[in-house]
Scaffold this motif. Sequence first.
Motif, PDB file in Angstrom:
ATOM      1  N   LEU A   1       0.865  -1.182   0.000  1.00 62.38           N
ATOM      2  CA  LEU A   1       0.000   0.000   0.000  1.00 62.38           C
ATOM      3  C   LEU A   1       0.896   1.224   0.000  1.00 62.38           C
ATOM      4  CD1 LEU A   1      -2.710   1.508   0.338  1.00 62.38           C
ATOM      5  CD2 LEU A   1      -2.477   1.183   2.815  1.00 62.38           C
ATOM      6  N   GLY A   2       0.688   2.124  -0.957  1.00 65.23           N
ATOM      7  CA  GLY A   2       1.573   3.277  -0.969  1.00 65.23           C
ATOM      8  C   GLY A   2       1.125   4.433  -1.830  1.00 65.23           C
ATOM      9  N   THR A   3       1.541   5.585  -1.422  1.00 65.85           N
ATOM     10  CA  THR A   3       1.557   6.795  -2.229  1.00 65.85           C
ATOM     11  C   THR A   3       2.504   7.753  -1.535  1.00 65.85           C
ATOM     12  OG1 THR A   3       0.229   8.451  -3.403  1.00 65.85           O
ATOM     13  CG2 THR A   3      -0.356   8.019  -1.108  1.00 65.85           C
TER      14      THR A   3
ATOM     15  N   PRO B   1       1.621  10.049  -6.718  1.00 61.08           N
ATOM     16  CA  PRO B   1       1.660  11.046  -5.647  1.00 61.08           C
ATOM     17  C   PRO B   1       0.801  12.272  -5.940  1.00 61.08           C
ATOM     18  CG  PRO B   1       3.834  10.146  -5.976  1.00 61.08           C
ATOM     19  CD  PRO B   1       2.963   9.574  -7.075  1.00 61.08           C
ATOM     20  N   SER B   2       0.169  12.760  -4.884  1.00 60.62           N
ATOM     21  CA  SER B   2      -0.687  13.938  -5.005  1.00 60.62           C
ATOM     22  C   SER B   2      -0.865  14.537  -3.623  1.00 60.62           C
ATOM     23  CB  SER B   2      -2.031  13.545  -5.636  1.00 60.62           C
ATOM     24  OG  SER B   2      -2.760  14.707  -6.000  1.00 60.62           O
ATOM     25  N   GLY B   3      -2.019  15.179  -3.406  1.00 55.41           N
ATOM     26  CA  GLY B   3      -2.291  15.809  -2.130  1.00 55.41           C
ATOM     27  C   GLY B   3      -2.733  14.799  -1.084  1.00 55.41           C
ATOM     28  N   ILE B   4      -3.191  15.306   0.050  1.00 57.49           N
ATOM     29  CA  ILE B   4      -3.530  14.462   1.197  1.00 57.49           C
ATOM     30  C   ILE B   4      -4.559  13.398   0.810  1.00 57.49           C
ATOM     31  CG2 ILE B   4      -4.541  14.465   3.513  1.00 57.49           C
ATOM     32  CD1 ILE B   4      -3.324  17.216   3.931  1.00 57.49           C
ATOM     33  N   THR B   5      -4.320  12.173   1.272  1.00 51.19           N
ATOM     34  CA  THR B   5      -5.193  11.049   0.964  1.00 51.19           C
ATOM     35  C   THR B   5      -6.515  11.176   1.716  1.00 51.19           C
ATOM     36  OG1 THR B   5      -3.256   9.635   0.665  1.00 51.19           O
ATOM     37  CG2 THR B   5      -5.372   8.528   0.965  1.00 51.19           C
ATOM     38  N   VAL B   6      -7.592  10.858   1.028  1.00 47.39           N
ATOM     39  CA  VAL B   6      -8.912  10.894   1.646  1.00 47.39           C
ATOM     40  C   VAL B   6      -8.957   9.871   2.787  1.00 47.39           C
ATOM     41  CG1 VAL B   6     -11.367  10.471   1.250  1.00 47.39           C
ATOM     42  CG2 VAL B   6      -9.987  11.638  -0.501  1.00 47.39           C
ATOM     43  N   ARG B   7      -9.470  10.292   3.924  1.00 53.51           N
ATOM     44  CA  ARG B   7      -9.468   9.439   5.120  1.00 53.51           C
ATOM     45  C   ARG B   7     -10.143   8.094   4.868  1.00 53.51           C
ATOM     46  NH1 ARG B   7      -9.842  11.314  10.918  1.00 53.51           N
ATOM     47  NH2 ARG B   7     -10.097   9.415  12.150  1.00 53.51           N
ATOM     48  N   LYS B   8     -11.296   8.114   4.236  1.00 53.26           N
ATOM     49  CA  LYS B   8     -12.021   6.873   4.008  1.00 53.26           C
ATOM     50  C   LYS B   8     -11.237   5.945   3.094  1.00 53.26           C
ATOM     51  CE  LYS B   8     -16.479   5.001   2.507  1.00 53.26           C
ATOM     52  NZ  LYS B   8     -17.841   5.323   1.979  1.00 53.26           N
ATOM     53  N   THR B   9     -10.519   6.507   2.127  1.00 54.28           N
ATOM     54  CA  THR B   9      -9.716   5.695   1.215  1.00 54.28           C
ATOM     55  C   THR B   9      -8.642   4.938   1.984  1.00 54.28           C
ATOM     56  OG1 THR B   9     -10.092   7.147  -0.680  1.00 54.28           O
ATOM     57  CG2 THR B   9      -8.117   5.762  -0.738  1.00 54.28           C
ATOM     58  N   PHE B  10      -7.875   5.654   2.807  1.00 55.55           N
ATOM     59  CA  PHE B  10      -6.835   4.984   3.584  1.00 55.55           C
ATOM     60  C   PHE B  10      -7.429   3.954   4.529  1.00 55.55           C
ATOM     61  CE2 PHE B  10      -4.638   4.949   7.766  1.00 55.55           C
ATOM     62  CZ  PHE B  10      -3.617   4.075   7.395  1.00 55.55           C
ATOM     63  N   GLU B  11      -8.449   4.326   5.260  1.00 57.34           N
ATOM     64  CA  GLU B  11      -9.010   3.411   6.247  1.00 57.34           C
ATOM     65  C   GLU B  11      -9.569   2.156   5.590  1.00 57.34           C
ATOM     66  OE1 GLU B  11     -10.259   6.558   9.790  1.00 57.34           O
ATOM     67  OE2 GLU B  11     -11.804   5.830   8.402  1.00 57.34           O
ATOM     68  N   THR B  12     -10.163   2.309   4.411  1.00 57.54           N
ATOM     69  CA  THR B  12     -10.724   1.145   3.711  1.00 57.54           C
ATOM     70  C   THR B  12      -9.630   0.184   3.284  1.00 57.54           C
ATOM     71  OG1 THR B  12     -12.628   2.419   2.925  1.00 57.54           O
ATOM     72  CG2 THR B  12     -12.079   0.401   1.730  1.00 57.54           C
ATOM     73  N   PHE B  13      -8.557   0.711   2.694  1.00 62.12           N
ATOM     74  CA  PHE B  13      -7.449  -0.146   2.263  1.00 62.12           C
ATOM     75  C   PHE B  13      -6.736  -0.765   3.467  1.00 62.12           C
ATOM     76  CE2 PHE B  13      -7.026   2.446  -1.878  1.00 62.12           C
ATOM     77  CZ  PHE B  13      -7.877   1.572  -2.537  1.00 62.12           C
TER      78      PHE B  13
ATOM     79  N   GLY C   1       5.391 -14.886   9.549  1.00 57.01           N
ATOM     80  CA  GLY C   1       6.052 -13.649   9.213  1.00 57.01           C
ATOM     81  C   GLY C   1       5.201 -12.790   8.314  1.00 57.01           C
ATOM     82  N   VAL C   2       5.445 -11.488   8.342  1.00 58.20           N
ATOM     83  CA  VAL C   2       4.736 -10.520   7.496  1.00 58.20           C
ATOM     84  C   VAL C   2       5.786  -9.681   6.771  1.00 58.20           C
ATOM     85  CG1 VAL C   2       3.176  -8.539   7.441  1.00 58.20           C
ATOM     86  CG2 VAL C   2       2.761 -10.412   9.059  1.00 58.20           C
ATOM     87  N   ILE C   3       5.627  -9.529   5.449  1.00 56.24           N
ATOM     88  CA  ILE C   3       6.530  -8.684   4.670  1.00 56.24           C
ATOM     89  C   ILE C   3       5.690  -7.720   3.836  1.00 56.24           C
ATOM     90  CG2 ILE C   3       8.599  -8.623   3.251  1.00 56.24           C
ATOM     91  CD1 ILE C   3       8.991 -11.537   3.626  1.00 56.24           C
ATOM     92  N   LEU C   4       5.975  -6.433   3.973  1.00 59.41           N
ATOM     93  CA  LEU C   4       5.168  -5.395   3.331  1.00 59.41           C
ATOM     94  C   LEU C   4       6.004  -4.543   2.390  1.00 59.41           C
ATOM     95  CD1 LEU C   4       3.268  -4.176   6.531  1.00 59.41           C
ATOM     96  CD2 LEU C   4       2.445  -5.821   4.825  1.00 59.41           C
ATOM     97  N   SER C   5       5.432  -4.204   1.239  1.00 62.31           N
ATOM     98  CA  SER C   5       6.014  -3.232   0.309  1.00 62.31           C
ATOM     99  C   SER C   5       5.217  -1.943   0.461  1.00 62.31           C
ATOM    100  CB  SER C   5       5.928  -3.761  -1.133  1.00 62.31           C
ATOM    101  OG  SER C   5       6.345  -2.779  -2.057  1.00 62.31           O
ATOM    102  N   LEU C   6       5.843  -0.942   1.059  1.00 58.45           N
ATOM    103  CA  LEU C   6       5.179   0.333   1.314  1.00 58.45           C
ATOM    104  C   LEU C   6       6.000   1.457   0.671  1.00 58.45           C
ATOM    105  CD1 LEU C   6       4.387  -0.192   5.118  1.00 58.45           C
ATOM    106  CD2 LEU C   6       2.932  -0.771   3.163  1.00 58.45           C
ATOM    107  N   HIS C   7       5.503   2.677   0.756  1.00 58.51           N
ATOM    108  CA  HIS C   7       6.303   3.815   0.309  1.00 58.51           C
ATOM    109  C   HIS C   7       6.964   4.481   1.494  1.00 58.51           C
ATOM    110  CE1 HIS C   7       7.496   7.792  -0.981  1.00 58.51           C
ATOM    111  NE2 HIS C   7       7.379   7.421  -2.245  1.00 58.51           N
ATOM    112  N   GLY C   8       6.139   4.945   2.424  1.00 60.02           N
ATOM    113  CA  GLY C   8       6.694   5.552   3.620  1.00 60.02           C
ATOM    114  C   GLY C   8       6.400   7.026   3.781  1.00 60.02           C
TER     115      GLY C   8
END
Length: 492
Positions: free
Chosen positions: A8-10, A71-83, A99-106
């Motif tokens: 999950l990332g942006t 990449p863009s402006g602030i992420t919509v709250r519902k979008t982040f919470e849903t994902f 184990g858990v391994i995640l590919s994120l942006h940061g």
Amino acid sequence: MKLFTAALGTETHTFAPLPTDTAAFEECYLVRGGNHPDDIHMIGVPLVIWRDHAKARGWEVVESLCTFATPSGITVRKTFETFRDEILADLKVALPVDGVILSLHGAMVAHGYDDCEGDLVHGVRELVGPGVPIGVELDLHCHLSRQFIDDVTAVVIYKEYPHIDAAPRAEELWKIMEATLDGKASPVITMFDCRMIGVYHTTREPMISYVKKMQEMEERDGVLSVSLAHGFPWGDIPEEGTRLMVVTDGDETLGRKVAEDLGREFWSLRDVVTPVFDDLDTAVGKSLSHSGKPMVLADMADNPGGGAVGDSTFIVKELLDKGERNFAVGSIWDPISVEIAISAGEGTGIGLRIGGKISAESGDPLDVKATVKKIVRNCVVDGLGASKRNLGDAVCLDVEGAEIIIHSARCQNFNPTTFTALGIDYASKKILVVKSMQHFYAAYEPVAGEIIYVAAPGTLAWDFSVMPYDKVARPVWPVDEDPWATNEERPW
């Protein structure tokens, strides 16, 4: 062994005009259950690598959501919470896992969440408990919070900018996680705060040598990984800033020494690690007298990869006003003009108002008389490495000999295939205008006569000393001339 993976990332420009909504993720890249297409996005590459390694060991892999938004402006709250909730729900069903391994942006910021990755990883930690290792791969333009570092077991960050090493870093993280799961390693993360904000290209000195030195330090006994988190300067959150991170095999003392030694060395390089930029007049002036292989003008301030819209007209207008026509532009985001051009059809001469639509930072629209030269629906072009990017529907416009690409899906220019996909012979052009900050460099450097980084007006302002920061932890250079004047530790 049973592993759980997700992505999950942006990258959030907290001052940018366009919010990042669910459609932005769906338009860029969104797959579930490991059903990646051939034109896989860079954020999905690590998941495939980890899956293949796990299967070679006979381990089970449960892959959840994999999604990324330009990449863009602030992420919509519902979008982040849903994902976030989808990933956590999938993990809950998969339990127990080893184990858990995640590919994120940061550097994802949402309404109500300054540290989206930290919030996600904390939710993972609460579900799996304290004994299950969590490994994370991050973009080097990441923010690192204490909460995030406390919850993870190992972190590996891209070393190169442009990010040509997503796959090698995924391999690096796999080795650490595999050794941890086999009981052969006990990762410990240490950090040094460089008290700096900036942008650093690893294609030039002294960054080339500095990256090499980090890699040499990884050859020391007990050192598993060394990373420089550049930070994302247009993200106004407390954790913004440059940090040196070291992962050791159970040796916190060694990690702290390596991190501080390298971190203080980086601080000493602060005046020479920043790239040289030309203002608009200087850059265009150089391009007009250029000859030989194409001069590449990098429109950094309107880079969609940094959160800008991608519809600014400043450089194009200046070239047209100066009478230059032997150039190509890749590209301008303008879904409305794309629809009009497609309706007109190839070979048709039309009047269009292109670009300059979203804000004052986009400049004035260009009123042009153009011929629709080529139309490509769902135009997929090369990204970084083996990854692909989608421009949406794209159109090449011939404007008195100048060739301008307009497209419907926001995306920066990574590769000359952006031009060739639209029938443009980029090698014959005097000037190529690319909407990108640095990711274009790897593919364009071999074909360019010269590369100019243009500090044109736009969303990505370059004087960080006067940025309107509200949340960034102080003191920090260059906002503060000497952040080390006090021994008081900056919160992060």
